[in-house]
Write an enzyme that holds these catalytic residues in place. Structure first.
Site, PDB file in Angstrom:
ATOM      1  CG  HIS A   1       1.405   1.084   1.243  1.00  9.08           C
ATOM      2  ND1 HIS A   1       1.127  -0.164   0.726  1.00  9.08           N
ATOM      3  CD2 HIS A   1       0.858   1.958   0.370  1.00  9.08           C
ATOM      4  CE1 HIS A   1       0.455  -0.048  -0.401  1.00  9.08           C
ATOM      5  NE2 HIS A   1       0.274   1.231  -0.639  1.00  9.08           N
TER       6      HIS A   1
ATOM      7  CG  ASP B   1       1.043  -3.289   2.181  1.00  6.77           C
ATOM      8  OD1 ASP B   1       0.619  -2.550   3.085  1.00  6.77           O
ATOM      9  OD2 ASP B   1       1.582  -2.850   1.153  1.00  6.77           O
TER      10      ASP B   1
ATOM     11  CB  SER C   1      -2.540   1.261  -2.216  1.00  6.05           C
ATOM     12  OG  SER C   1      -1.406   1.248  -3.033  1.00  6.05           O
TER      13      SER C   1
END
Length: 725
Positions: free
Chosen positions: A93, A229, A657
């Site tokens: 992402h 991810d 992240s």
């Protein structure tokens, strides 16, 4: 290179283990996002928990610390260097927006993925940067010496800004590095961060959405999780191995500081660390400000974004073209939307407002017995008065931000306002040239814009704004709608007749307009609404919020100062501000709602069971499903499957992240990509019983790269170890 050894067995999900989690593991949770140069103060605690290396290997100023392998990826994520040739691992992402810009109907990387089989196939990523932190230094004395704690905030800030500017310039001259000085503890401390930024970054590997965003919104912020991810990029440098603008003959960045990968697994209770750039936390705010988040801001954001997402989703499902235009935007909007729901849930479950009030009673007792900080005794009373007075205005502003400027057409009406100023300013000779440039600045927006979709968003959000915010609806706009009543579809038809709703119409206007055409803008329905809203904000909202923010900056600085000086029982760490931090904890399962059979790890077998070809979020690539069914898992097989994700009780936030998750030896065992839903309130309050970070197991990453992506060449440049027990 790969040191071969058999994998040690790891536990899989069992209700029995989950039932013991609360008894044995949550007590080891460690709240805190620590500045790397201060880790020496934490070393004893970290070693008691399991750290096996000196903290000097995590950060030092001689260039050999692991801080030189952790990067700020783009403007708001973290990445890690995993080879001597500048290979960077981050989240799927985090690369999503960049890859959207590289994708097309012909090259649909979201559907098909992308894997460069050789360096020459790696794709340049315009605008993407990677930044290293080379050194951090406490410069508090150089910034606030001679400034009284209770000095007027505006006057104090003016002095601080001048000192920061001069000191940054001095550091840059002395070191040749970029220098940025940022405040910590609400302006009670200042640190300089010396950085080096590379801007020739190229896409190397990107799994399709069926892996990289498997589970979609349904699983986002949830546990158990089965999302692969990750994405991979490479840093390129000039001939001197220094940052350089993109050039075809640039070479992969050569570095001695990159992370060793440990593929031997982990077990529950193992020590872990997360190294990265957490974005924003507010751990020390008062109960009054927390109540604003809980009762005003989060509920409005959730309400408005629900309507926007519903409209986007409907149109994305009906058209692949709309899907490609909106997939990155939707992911960003949905991420916050679901996070805030979990945040409210966690705050409610924990009665955090009540706990803040209890702490404030304790603080007030400390303040009343200490005469060294005379401002401490009434600082909370002042905060309460200011916060209560502004609540209605905050509500109005949030509805404008989410319900009005959630409409893309109205966001971009700012360009019409700039065009109007050009046409009115006769001192500008090349008016048309300026208008053309303004219209051209929206080319990127139009590439990912669908007016029909945005029109549905308008018809959904405008009723919310009008009904919840009646006192702030501009009459200059509603006067144009007499006779339309509450027919918001009619409103939408009117507003979307704007020249800005269509790229060609705007382009034609920009190329032919003269000063007399300013009347066309003045009568444009999108501009009328944009201008009316801005006037309402300028007259009735912005001055009050600006004054409130200035007053609270002063009071929060005093409150933070008082807490640090009076509360000797508490270990203080600065709130996150997108600068380098390290947090640590242990691998730990969770059972937030009672015996639910949750454990600390998920695997591919579970993901295959979730596969549903009729639901986009759970549509797994056929090749991946076949690899598992045929047990073609290679060296990454554990118990007949491949581990996908695990959870630990590290304190993380947005910005983490893509952060490397390290073991006790500082070796990479996974990539942080999320938190569990119940623990998203950790930006405001960390609860060791509920807060967990979710990590993509490095073995799943390597499995996907090698077996699914066919990019085994990348593994050859990594240092992968699988030590025996």
């Amino acid at each position: 290179m790969l040191k071969q050894c058999l994998f040690s067995p790891t536990s899989i999900k069992t209700g029995f283990i989950a039932a013991l989690v609360g008894l044995f593991f949550t007590a080891n949770a460690k709240e805190g996002m620590w500045l790397p140069p201060t880790l020496k103060n934490r070393e004893n605690d970290m070693k008691k928990m399991g750290l096996q290396i000196p903290v000097s290997q995590l950060y030092n100023e001689d260039g050999t610390g692991l801080n030189n392998a952790v990067v700020l990826f783009g403007k708001g994520c973290t990445g890690e260097v995993i080879s001597s040739r500048g290979l960077v691992l981050t989240n799927h992402h985090c690369g999503y927006g960049t890859v959207q810009g590289l994708s097309s109907k012909q090259n649909d990387y979201f559907a098909d993925g992308f894997w460069a089989k050789k360096d020459e196939e790696e794709i340049p990523c315009p605008g993407l940067t990677v930044t290293f932190v080379r050194k951090m230094e406490n410069v508090t004395d150089k910034i606030i010496t001679g400034l009284a704690d209770t000095m007027n905030e505006a006057a104090r800030q003016q002095v601080v800004e001048v000192r920061i500017k001069n000191l940054e310039k001095g550091f840059k001259t002395a070191t040749g590095l970029d220098a940025m000085i940022k405040p910590y503890f609400n302006g009670n401390q200042y640190w300089v961060i010396l950085t080096e930024t590379f801007n020739d970054i190229r896409l190397v590997g990107f799994p399709p959405n069926g892996i990289g965003s498997f589970g979609g919104d349904t699983d986002n912020w949830m546990w158990p999780r089965h999302t692969g991810d990750f994405s991979m990029f490479r840093i390129y440098a000039g001939k001197d191995n220094k940052p350089a603008a993109y050039a075809k003959d640039n070479k992969p960045y050569q570095t001695k500081q990159f992370l060793t990968i440990n593929a031997s697994g982990y077990k529950e209770g193992d020590f872990t660390m997360v190294y990265g750039f957490p974005g924003t936390t507010m751990e020390y705010i008062s109960s009054y400000q927390l109540s604003q988040v809980y009762s005003i801001l989060d509920p409005i954001r959730i309400e408005a974004r629900t309507l926007r997402l519903n409209a986007w989703t409907k149109n994305m499902q009906a058209s692949r073209d709309v899907f490609l235009k909106y997939t990155s935007k939707r992911a960003g909007i949905a991420n916050g939307w679901k996070k805030w729901q979990g945040e409210l849930r966690g705050l409610r479950i924990n009665n955090v407002v009540g706990k803040k009030q209890e702490y404030e009673n304790y603080f007030q007792g400390l303040a009343s017995y200490d005469q060294n900080l005379p401002f401490a005794d009434d600082v909370l009373a002042n905060i309460a008065a200011k916060a209560t007075a502004v609540n209605d205005v905050l509500k109005a502003e949030e509805y404008i931000k989410e319900a009005v400027f959630g409409i893309e057409l109205l966001q971009n009406a700012a360009i019409l306002d700039k065009m109007l100023q050009v046409l009115r300013n006769h001192r500008i000779v090349n008016k048309n040239d300026s208008l053309v440039k303004l219209a051209k600045s929206l080319e990127g927006m139009y590439k990912n814009y669908d007016a029909a979709t945005d029109k549905e968003v308008f018809a959904s959000l405008m009723p919310l704004f009008v009904q919840k915010n009646a006192g702030y609806v501009p009459t200059s706009f509603t006067n144009q709608l007499k006779g339309q009543g509450n027919d918001y579809n009619a409103w939408a038809n009117y507003v979307f007749s704007s020249i800005i709703a269509d790229q060609n119409t705007l382009k034609s206007f920009a190329e032919t307009a003269t000063a007399a055409d300013s009347n066309r803008i003045i009568g444009d329905p999108a501009w009328l609404l944009y201008n009316g809203i801005n006037k309402v904000r300028q007259q009735h909202i912005s001055p009050y919020i600006s004054r409130y923010n200035n007053e609270m900056a002063y009071l929060n600085r005093l409150y933070m100062n008082a807490q640090m000086n009076l509360d000797k029982q508490k270990s203080f760490y600065p709130d996150a501000n997108l600068t380098l931090r390290l947090t640590y904890g242990k691998v730990a399962g969770i059972d937030p709602d009672g015996p639910a059979g949750y454990s600390f790890q998920t695997n591919l077998a579970e993901a295959v069971k979730k596969h549903n070809p009729d639901v986009e979020e759970f549509k797994m690539p056929a090749k991946l499903k076949a690899l598992h069914e045929e047990r073609d898992l290679g060296r990454w097989s554990v118990g007949g499957s491949v581990p996908i994700a695990f959870i630990a009780n590290n304190h993380t936030s947005g910005g983490n992240s893509g952060s490397p998750v390290l073991n006790a030896k500082g070796e990479l065992i996974g990539t942080n990509f999320d938190r569990i839903w119940e623990g998203t309130m950790s930006d405001l309050y960390f609860d060791e019983k509920l807060c967990r970070n979710i990590t993509l197991d490095i073995r799943y990453t390597l499995f996907i790269v090698e077996k699914f992506g066919g990019a085994g060449r990348l593994l050859k440049e990594m240092n992968i170890v699988k030590p025996c027990d």
